[in-house]
Write an enzyme that holds these catalytic residues in place. Structure first.
Site, PDB file in Angstrom:
ATOM      1  N   ALA A 237       0.837  -1.195   0.000  1.00 50.06           N
ATOM      2  CA  ALA A 237       0.000   0.000   0.000  1.00 50.06           C
ATOM      3  C   ALA A 237       0.871   1.243   0.000  1.00 50.06           C
ATOM      4  CB  ALA A 237      -0.927  -0.001   1.213  1.00 50.06           C
ATOM      5  N   THR A 284       2.427  -2.053   4.303  1.00 50.78           N
ATOM      6  CA  THR A 284       2.627  -0.656   3.929  1.00 50.78           C
ATOM      7  C   THR A 284       3.900  -0.525   3.096  1.00 50.78           C
ATOM      8  OG1 THR A 284       4.078   0.007   5.775  1.00 50.78           O
ATOM      9  CG2 THR A 284       1.693   0.062   6.178  1.00 50.78           C
ATOM     10  N   ASP A 285       3.989   0.532   2.309  1.00 54.32           N
ATOM     11  CA  ASP A 285       5.291   0.955   1.809  1.00 54.32           C
ATOM     12  C   ASP A 285       6.045   1.472   3.031  1.00 54.32           C
ATOM     13  OD1 ASP A 285       7.393   1.605   0.140  1.00 54.32           O
ATOM     14  OD2 ASP A 285       6.230   2.899  -1.179  1.00 54.32           O
ATOM     15  N   SER A 286       7.295   1.834   2.849  1.00 53.01           N
ATOM     16  CA  SER A 286       8.117   2.252   3.985  1.00 53.01           C
ATOM     17  C   SER A 286       7.384   3.249   4.873  1.00 53.01           C
ATOM     18  CB  SER A 286       9.413   2.883   3.491  1.00 53.01           C
ATOM     19  OG  SER A 286      10.082   3.523   4.561  1.00 53.01           O
ATOM     20  N   SER A 287       7.239   2.888   6.133  1.00 50.34           N
ATOM     21  CA  SER A 287       6.529   3.761   7.074  1.00 50.34           C
ATOM     22  C   SER A 287       7.373   4.946   7.502  1.00 50.34           C
ATOM     23  CB  SER A 287       6.090   2.961   8.307  1.00 50.34           C
ATOM     24  OG  SER A 287       7.219   2.560   9.074  1.00 50.34           O
TER      25      SER A 287
END
Length: 571
Positions: A237, A284-287
């Site tokens: 995401a 997630t993509d990198s948080s």
């Protein structure tokens, strides 16, 4: 919630024994262990002291940055031997295994694959990644990128995509997914709800996919549905808003409350799981990206991601603090116990679907250096890389009669070098123009690399110095697609663009872009323009073959390389 139904259905397709492992493993976990399974961290080295700290954290997985084969094998062995629950070992395998193993095969960036116009090479990319990842013990590919490169100004999609044609993106994305997962490596289609409309980078800002709900479903929706139907196990995401669908699914939503995909219940649970029917694991993509840290305070943003539908959080700003935010949200009831259970089931179901428990029990989960060295960048894989280079390099514009480029026709060559430089975390290479110059010199050309001379307006070197001393000018640009930049455009020398195209009417000029395919926006009047989509040795070798006339240009541009400018078509 019926966890059995989740696990039985695609893409997990677990049998009774596998489902029993999931439920038994979950039952034996403390709440703290469940929380830690929901995080995927990162590793940069195989140093055992460093890895011991990661293993002690009992995280669900880690992403591996590029290191030599032996170091990757050491890392995987250490982590799996020191983990009760087998761990995910992931990597950004978008163009090959070179982003995980320094020895890995660079097959070709996704845009190069698309430029071949042959889905076979998307399948081959998946096969090579799958075979090399399996030999190294890597089990999760953060790929393919199924963004649609609609906006030539976007600094982060670019050559990482299969281009701007949704049908091409859909076919090639699904081909990669199908093939890579045959090798026990989960694919992660990204970056939902889809990048390439905006011209901003989520590393720096939350961006926007501004298509209408109908336009989105006819393009990105079809692309995602194709890969979902192909069995994609995971979705990444992105920190990208899609206001039309957010409001369609929640008409009461105010503009100020619209959230990016990584934190949006409407987009993940409503659109991805509901409308598109995705049943796999969402990460997630990198948080750590600003695109996720700016919409909400972090103490609210991380729980929002879990409640929206993300099962795992990629990376952390500060692991101790981030774990605390999730822990506090569970204790306060902000994240329900049922939601935690669902996350853990989907994480463990993914591990079971990859056969990790069985591999752990049999010892097959532990890679060997011998097997890795035999599989990684083997002769067969390098052959495919060379084929992709040969079939992808694209002649976008051609001045009549300029080819072939031979020492008999153009002995004295002036090269203008335009490089942005890269980093070890970037896509592309930092300094490759020198390698091109060396190849041209071996062909017998007398090559001079332009250097700026002192002087300002009225005091510059005379133009005749160039006109009388050179037969051909070649511009070589190497502006890599990488994070944390707002544009991928050419920066010209002072004074007044001293290295701009000033001699197009005096002698042949060729512009070669080794990376960004959109430089015609800045050099519209150049009469011969080439995109190579990379700068590996295989690509540079193929480029010289084509310049000298020993090989034809075969690639077809997967994007509008003219960037919509009418004057870029002029010759």
């Amino acid at each position: 919630m019926n966890f059995s139904e989740i696990m039985k259905k695609a893409p997990y397709n677990l049998n009774d024994e596998q489902m029993k492992w999931v439920m038994d493993t979950k039952a034996g976990m403390t709440m703290e262990q469940k929380i830690r399974q929901m995080f995927c961290t990162i590793a940069y080295t195989d140093n055992e002291g460093y890895l011991a700290g990661i293993a002690a954290g009992e995280y669900g997985g880690l992403m591996c940055r590029a290191m030599p084969n032996e170091a990757v094998v050491n890392l995987v062995n250490f982590m799996q031997k020191n983990s009760k629950i087998p761990v995910f070992v992931a990597g950004n395998m978008e163009a090959g295994m070179n982003t995980c193993s320094e020895d890995g095969t660079h097959v070709g960036c996704q845009m190069a694959i698309a430029a071949t116009e042959d889905v076979h090479y998307a399948t081959e990319l998946g096969r090579i990644v799958g075979e090399e990842a399996d030999a190294l013990g890597i089990n999760w590919a953060f790929a393919p990128v199924i963004d649609i490169d609609n906006n030539w100004r976007n600094p982060i999609t670019n050559t990482r995509t299969y281009g701007s044609n949704p049908e091409m993106v859909a076919k090639m994305g699904a081909a990669y997914v199908t093939e890579v997962q045959k090798h026990g490596v989960a694919a992660s289609i990204k970056h939902f709800p889809g990048d390439g409309v905006d011209e901003r980078d989520q590393h720096l800002v939350t961006s926007v996919n501004s298509l209408s709900a109908e336009e989105w479903m006819d393009t990105y929706g079809k692309v995602y549905k194709t890969s979902i139907d192909a069995g994609a196990l995971t979705v990444m995401a992105g920190h990208i808003m899609q206001p039309a669908w957010s409001k369609k699914l929640n008409p009461e939503l105010e503009d100020k409350d619209i959230l990016p995909g990584s934190m949006s219940y409407e987009l993940l649970t409503g659109l991805l799981r509901g409308e598109l029917g995705f049943n796999g694991t969402i990460i997630t993509d990198s948080s750590a990206m600003a695109g996720m840290t700016t919409p909400l305070p972090r103490r609210k943003g991380l729980p929002a991601a879990i409640n929206a539908g993300c099962d795992m959080i990629l990376f952390a700003k500060n692991m101790k603090e981030d774990l605390g935010y999730i822990r506090d949200a569970i204790e306060s009831g902000e994240i329900s116990a049922e939601r935690v259970e669902e996350c853990v089931v989907r994480i463990l179901a993914l591990k079971a679907s990859l056969g990790l428990p069985e591999k752990q029990a049999s010892g097959a989960i532990y890679p060997s250096k011998e097997r890795a060295d035999g599989a990684v960048n083997c002769e067969d894989h390098d052959k495919v890389s060379k084929e992709v280079a040969d079939k992808s390099i694209t002649l976008v514009k051609e001045e009549e009669g300029v080819f072939p480029i031979t020492p008999d026709r153009y002995k004295r060559v002036l090269v203008y070098s335009k490089e942005s430089g890269g980093t070890d975390l970037a896509f592309g290479a930092a300094t490759r123009i020198g390698a091109f110059v060396e190849r041209m010199e071996k062909e017998g050309f007398k090559v001079t690399v332009w250097e700026p001379s002192p002087g300002f307006e009225g005091l510059e070197a005379p133009m005749s110095d160039i006109i009388e001393n050179y037969d051909l000018i070649i511009y070589v640009a190497n502006y890599v697609t990488k994070s944390n930049q707002t544009v991928v455009r050419i920066e010209w020398a002072q004074p007044m663009g001293a290295d701009c195209l000033s001699y197009v009417d005096d002698m042949p000029n060729i512009f070669i872009s080794l990376e960004n395919p959109y430089h015609l926006a800045d050099v519209p009047r150049v009469r011969t323009y080439i995109n190579t989509y990379g700068s590996t040795d295989n690509i540079l070798d193929a480029l010289v073959e084509k310049l000298t006339g020993r090989s034809e240009f075969k690639g077809v541009s997967p994007v509008d390389a003219f960037c919509g400018f009418w004057d870029a078509h002029l010759s």
